[in-house]
Design a protein around this motif. Structure first.
Motif, mmCIF file in Angstrom:
data_model
loop_
_atom_site.group_PDB
_atom_site.id
_atom_site.type_symbol
_atom_site.label_atom_id
_atom_site.label_comp_id
_atom_site.label_asym_id
_atom_site.label_seq_id
_atom_site.Cartn_x
_atom_site.Cartn_y
_atom_site.Cartn_z
ATOM 1 N N HIS A 109 0.821 -1.207 0.113
ATOM 2 C CA HIS A 109 0.052 -0.072 0.014
ATOM 3 C C HIS A 109 0.854 1.252 -0.281
ATOM 4 O O HIS A 109 0.337 2.401 -0.312
ATOM 5 N N LEU B 11 1.864 2.208 -3.670
ATOM 6 C CA LEU B 11 0.639 2.981 -4.302
ATOM 7 C C LEU B 11 0.437 4.361 -3.700
ATOM 8 O O LEU B 11 0.080 5.231 -4.590
ATOM 9 N N TYR C 111 3.096 6.719 -4.950
ATOM 10 C CA TYR C 111 3.026 7.053 -6.303
ATOM 11 C C TYR C 111 1.890 8.050 -6.477
ATOM 12 O O TYR C 111 2.188 9.249 -6.976
ATOM 13 N N SER D 14 -3.787 2.989 -9.093
ATOM 14 C CA SER D 14 -3.356 2.951 -7.581
ATOM 15 C C SER D 14 -4.261 3.258 -6.754
ATOM 16 O O SER D 14 -4.344 2.416 -5.660
ATOM 17 N N CYS D 15 -5.307 4.363 -6.875
ATOM 18 C CA CYS D 15 -6.323 4.388 -5.905
ATOM 19 C C CYS D 15 -7.265 3.371 -6.001
ATOM 20 O O CYS D 15 -7.890 3.024 -4.921
#
Length: 161
Positions: free
Chosen positions: A9, A12, A15, A139-140
């Motif tokens: 996590h 992600l 980023y 990513s979200c």
């Protein structure tokens, strides 16, 4: 694999926060690139649909408003990742990030902005902004999938289960 499951996590989150935060300078300073995107490309398009000023300074989707939402999403994501007892904060940041970046992707795909943004000087970004937006969206979405037990629990409570 267990490290990735436990700490993935962070990759992600970092980023998304990097992409959002590095763009704040452009959105908050009125850089030529940002003015071109919001005021030269998007605002006339919105005006042609009957929504003049939507992307202009002071408009509901102005660069500063979008940048503020991206900043809030970044802070929520980073705070939720850093404090293991605050995963709900990370979920809220991921949901907010997914919402704002979905709007960005929509405007790249369905307005004169285009996937490869052609700047006022005629240069093209080669699709870089669009690709970064797609990476943020993914990513979200992955963060929300990783934290699905949390927000699915919220939905179940809302439905009275």
């Amino acid at each position: 694999m267990s490290w990735l499951k436990k700490h993935g996590h962070w990759l992600l989150t970092l980023y998304v926060a990097f992409v959002f935060i590095q763009s704040l300078f452009f959105k908050f300073t009125g850089s030529p690139e940002t003015v071109y995107i919001f005021q030269v490309k998007l605002d006339p398009w919105a005006a042609s649909l009957g929504f003049p000023g939507l992307f202009a300074p002071g408009g509901i989707f102005s660069a500063k408003v979008v940048g503020s939402v991206e900043l809030i999403a970044s802070v929520l994501l980073l705070a939720g990742a850093a404090i293991s007892t605050q995963r709900a904060v990370q979920v809220l940041g991921a949901a907010l990030g997914l919402g704002v970046i979905s709007g960005a992707i929509f405007f790249h795909l369905f307005t004169p902005l285009g996937v490869a943004v052609v700047n006022a000087d005629g240069s093209s970004d080669g699709g870089e902004l669009f690709m970064l937006a797609c990476g943020v969206w993914l990513s979200c979405a992955l963060l929300l999938w990783l934290r699905r037990a949390l927000w699915l629990g919220w939905l179940a409570r809302l439905r009275g289960r």
